[in-house]
Design a protein around this motif. Sequence first.
Motif, PDB file in Angstrom:
ATOM      1  N   VAL A 156       0.845  -1.201   0.000  1.00  0.00           N
ATOM      2  CA  VAL A 156       0.000   0.000   0.000  1.00  0.00           C
ATOM      3  C   VAL A 156       0.881   1.253   0.000  1.00  0.00           C
ATOM      4  O   VAL A 156       0.596   2.229  -0.709  1.00  0.00           O
ATOM      5  N   HIS A 157       1.959   1.216   0.783  1.00  0.00           N
ATOM      6  CA  HIS A 157       2.900   2.346   0.803  1.00  0.00           C
ATOM      7  C   HIS A 157       3.511   2.558  -0.581  1.00  0.00           C
ATOM      8  O   HIS A 157       3.623   3.712  -1.052  1.00  0.00           O
ATOM      9  N   LYS A 158       3.905   1.485  -1.246  1.00  0.00           N
ATOM     10  CA  LYS A 158       4.476   1.588  -2.588  1.00  0.00           C
ATOM     11  C   LYS A 158       3.462   2.175  -3.567  1.00  0.00           C
ATOM     12  O   LYS A 158       3.813   2.994  -4.427  1.00  0.00           O
ATOM     13  N   PHE A 159       2.194   1.768  -3.413  1.00  0.00           N
ATOM     14  CA  PHE A 159       1.147   2.315  -4.280  1.00  0.00           C
ATOM     15  C   PHE A 159       1.000   3.813  -4.038  1.00  0.00           C
ATOM     16  O   PHE A 159       0.908   4.608  -4.998  1.00  0.00           O
ATOM     17  N   LYS A 160       0.987   4.224  -2.780  1.00  0.00           N
ATOM     18  CA  LYS A 160       0.793   5.636  -2.432  1.00  0.00           C
ATOM     19  C   LYS A 160       1.926   6.504  -2.968  1.00  0.00           C
ATOM     20  O   LYS A 160       1.711   7.653  -3.380  1.00  0.00           O
ATOM     21  N   ASP A 186       2.624  -1.720 -11.794  1.00  0.00           N
ATOM     22  CA  ASP A 186       2.400  -2.896 -12.620  1.00  0.00           C
ATOM     23  C   ASP A 186       1.009  -3.442 -12.300  1.00  0.00           C
ATOM     24  O   ASP A 186       0.676  -3.672 -11.135  1.00  0.00           O
ATOM     25  N   LEU A 187       0.187  -3.657 -13.335  1.00  0.00           N
ATOM     26  CA  LEU A 187      -1.202  -4.064 -13.127  1.00  0.00           C
ATOM     27  C   LEU A 187      -1.293  -5.398 -12.383  1.00  0.00           C
ATOM     28  O   LEU A 187      -2.160  -5.574 -11.513  1.00  0.00           O
ATOM     29  N   THR A 188      -0.394  -6.326 -12.711  1.00  0.00           N
ATOM     30  CA  THR A 188      -0.416  -7.631 -12.040  1.00  0.00           C
ATOM     31  C   THR A 188      -0.167  -7.474 -10.544  1.00  0.00           C
ATOM     32  O   THR A 188      -0.852  -8.081  -9.708  1.00  0.00           O
ATOM     33  N   GLU A 189       0.805  -6.627 -10.188  1.00  0.00           N
ATOM     34  CA  GLU A 189       1.115  -6.401  -8.774  1.00  0.00           C
ATOM     35  C   GLU A 189      -0.035  -5.704  -8.056  1.00  0.00           C
ATOM     36  O   GLU A 189      -0.347  -6.026  -6.901  1.00  0.00           O
ATOM     37  N   ILE A 190      -0.678  -4.754  -8.737  1.00  0.00           N
ATOM     38  CA  ILE A 190      -1.790  -4.029  -8.119  1.00  0.00           C
ATOM     39  C   ILE A 190      -2.993  -4.956  -7.927  1.00  0.00           C
ATOM     40  O   ILE A 190      -3.668  -4.910  -6.895  1.00  0.00           O
ATOM     41  N   ASN A 191      -3.247  -5.810  -8.903  1.00  0.00           N
ATOM     42  CA  ASN A 191      -4.329  -6.785  -8.758  1.00  0.00           C
ATOM     43  C   ASN A 191      -4.028  -7.762  -7.625  1.00  0.00           C
ATOM     44  O   ASN A 191      -4.938  -8.204  -6.900  1.00  0.00           O
ATOM     45  N   HIS A 192      -2.748  -8.104  -7.484  1.00  0.00           N
ATOM     46  CA  HIS A 192      -2.319  -8.959  -6.363  1.00  0.00           C
ATOM     47  C   HIS A 192      -2.632  -8.272  -5.034  1.00  0.00           C
ATOM     48  O   HIS A 192      -3.162  -8.910  -4.103  1.00  0.00           O
ATOM     49  N   LEU A 193      -2.335  -6.986  -4.950  1.00  0.00           N
ATOM     50  CA  LEU A 193      -2.634  -6.215  -3.738  1.00  0.00           C
ATOM     51  C   LEU A 193      -4.135  -6.163  -3.480  1.00  0.00           C
ATOM     52  O   LEU A 193      -4.582  -6.332  -2.334  1.00  0.00           O
ATOM     53  N   ILE A 217      -6.631   6.699  -0.760  1.00  0.00           N
ATOM     54  CA  ILE A 217      -5.689   5.707  -1.294  1.00  0.00           C
ATOM     55  C   ILE A 217      -6.346   4.335  -1.377  1.00  0.00           C
ATOM     56  O   ILE A 217      -6.227   3.628  -2.391  1.00  0.00           O
ATOM     57  N   MET A 218      -7.065   3.969  -0.324  1.00  0.00           N
ATOM     58  CA  MET A 218      -7.711   2.658  -0.308  1.00  0.00           C
ATOM     59  C   MET A 218      -8.785   2.553  -1.389  1.00  0.00           C
ATOM     60  O   MET A 218      -8.937   1.514  -2.037  1.00  0.00           O
ATOM     61  N   ILE A 219      -9.492   3.644  -1.633  1.00  0.00           N
ATOM     62  CA  ILE A 219     -10.515   3.666  -2.685  1.00  0.00           C
ATOM     63  C   ILE A 219      -9.858   3.573  -4.060  1.00  0.00           C
ATOM     64  O   ILE A 219     -10.331   2.856  -4.943  1.00  0.00           O
ATOM     65  N   ARG A 220      -8.741   4.296  -4.228  1.00  0.00           N
ATOM     66  CA  ARG A 220      -8.013   4.254  -5.496  1.00  0.00           C
ATOM     67  C   ARG A 220      -7.534   2.842  -5.818  1.00  0.00           C
ATOM     68  O   ARG A 220      -7.619   2.382  -6.963  1.00  0.00           O
ATOM     69  N   ILE A 221      -7.022   2.140  -4.814  1.00  0.00           N
ATOM     70  CA  ILE A 221      -6.565   0.760  -5.024  1.00  0.00           C
ATOM     71  C   ILE A 221      -7.741  -0.120  -5.432  1.00  0.00           C
ATOM     72  O   ILE A 221      -7.656  -0.900  -6.382  1.00  0.00           O
ATOM     73  N   ARG A 222      -8.859   0.011  -4.697  1.00  0.00           N
ATOM     74  CA  ARG A 222     -10.017  -0.834  -4.958  1.00  0.00           C
ATOM     75  C   ARG A 222     -10.567  -0.621  -6.364  1.00  0.00           C
ATOM     76  O   ARG A 222     -10.994  -1.571  -7.027  1.00  0.00           O
ATOM     77  N   LYS A 223     -10.543   0.609  -6.848  1.00  0.00           N
ATOM     78  CA  LYS A 223     -11.132   0.927  -8.147  1.00  0.00           C
ATOM     79  C   LYS A 223     -10.120   0.895  -9.290  1.00  0.00           C
ATOM     80  O   LYS A 223     -10.485   1.116 -10.451  1.00  0.00           O
ATOM     81  N   PHE A 224      -8.858   0.625  -8.992  1.00  0.00           N
ATOM     82  CA  PHE A 224      -7.801   0.689 -10.006  1.00  0.00           C
ATOM     83  C   PHE A 224      -8.042  -0.334 -11.118  1.00  0.00           C
ATOM     84  O   PHE A 224      -8.423  -1.475 -10.871  1.00  0.00           O
ATOM     85  N   SER A 259      -6.843  -1.149 -15.646  1.00  0.00           N
ATOM     86  CA  SER A 259      -5.802  -0.953 -16.664  1.00  0.00           C
ATOM     87  C   SER A 259      -5.834   0.443 -17.258  1.00  0.00           C
ATOM     88  O   SER A 259      -4.798   0.963 -17.708  1.00  0.00           O
ATOM     89  N   GLU A 260      -7.018   1.092 -17.296  1.00  0.00           N
ATOM     90  CA  GLU A 260      -7.123   2.442 -17.849  1.00  0.00           C
ATOM     91  C   GLU A 260      -6.301   3.457 -17.039  1.00  0.00           C
ATOM     92  O   GLU A 260      -5.834   4.456 -17.569  1.00  0.00           O
ATOM     93  N   ASP A 261      -6.111   3.171 -15.744  1.00  0.00           N
ATOM     94  CA  ASP A 261      -5.385   4.109 -14.871  1.00  0.00           C
ATOM     95  C   ASP A 261      -3.894   4.113 -15.153  1.00  0.00           C
ATOM     96  O   ASP A 261      -3.180   5.003 -14.683  1.00  0.00           O
ATOM     97  N   LEU A 262      -3.412   3.133 -15.918  1.00  0.00           N
ATOM     98  CA  LEU A 262      -1.974   3.075 -16.235  1.00  0.00           C
ATOM     99  C   LEU A 262      -1.633   3.896 -17.468  1.00  0.00           C
ATOM    100  O   LEU A 262      -0.467   4.126 -17.760  1.00  0.00           O
ATOM    101  N   LYS A 263      -2.645   4.358 -18.181  1.00  0.00           N
ATOM    102  CA  LYS A 263      -2.396   5.103 -19.427  1.00  0.00           C
ATOM    103  C   LYS A 263      -2.086   6.558 -19.149  1.00  0.00           C
ATOM    104  O   LYS A 263      -2.493   7.117 -18.152  1.00  0.00           O
TER     105      LYS A 263
END
Length: 315
Positions: A259-263, A269-276, A302-309, A311-315
């Motif tokens: 979560v800290h790394k995401f913040k 990486d989408l795979t890592e975020i989906n893992h989280l 931050i928690m909401i951003r992770i939950r809703k993240f 592939s479009e957010d990587l563009k």
Amino acid sequence: MEFKIVQALIKEFPELKELVKKTPSTHYKVFKIPKRTIGFRTIAQPTSSLKDVQRKVVDLLLPHVKVHHAAKAYIKKCSIKDNAAVHLNSQYLLKLDFENFFNSITPIMLFKVLAEQGVSVSKSDSKILSEILFWNRSKKINAPLVLSIGAPSSPLISNIVMYSFDRKIEDICKALDINYSRYADDLTFSTNIKSVLFNLVDMVNEALQIEFEGEININSSKTVFSSKKHNRHVTGITLTNSNKLSIGRIRKRYISALVHKFKTNQLNDLTEINHLKGLLGFAYYIEPNFIVRLTKKYGSDIMIRIRKFNSEDLK
């Protein structure tokens, strides 16, 4: 009364007779995946047409068979959380593991238990069901058939086959004031009586010998005794000394670090975020208070951003 299951199958799958003419090995795609510790697990994935038939067999069998309440895997509205909860209030724990569980289960075992449960299947139907539900891992003609890991029917069949064993073990455990649950090939026993679990391993081995004549065995290298003096884990869930379910300190630190790394934009990486996201979902299910603490530490945005993240957010 004879259960005419094949007759019911043919009504829905007219091609069934042609399907079973092929050897069971030809209906499966076989591959290996690494185990959590050492070695590989062989997965035999049925073709889509065979899967459809296997699912129908499950639908037809389910209303007529018994699955013991100690079985917690592959049961509707039951999970690893329910399995762990059985042992929550006990000081002492024993964990056993079956060796090569699914691949040890044979057609003979299934039809023996079905007969014991009053589900009579004719010889011709038994032969066809064996071809449908079991896998020829050697590809040799007339080779022994076993359950495959990957068939949608294997979970129910394993629970049916284990019914008498589960009942015998629970009877033994009740007499000794021991809790018992089985999650697929993981057997867990717990009690508040010191030393009573040490004799149980021999009792389980004896019950297996009587029920399966050496075809299903305990993997002795995975036998674990533990108590409140040590970490107690049941199917991946930690039992705390305050009698609560937890995801464990190590997993909490790992999730918090992600979560800290995401913040700080270090997790992109989408795979890592989906893992989280999966880890957070698991944590919320097992220990929701941990999610509350994470939210206080990193902020609800931050928690909401992770939950809703996505592939479009990587563009």
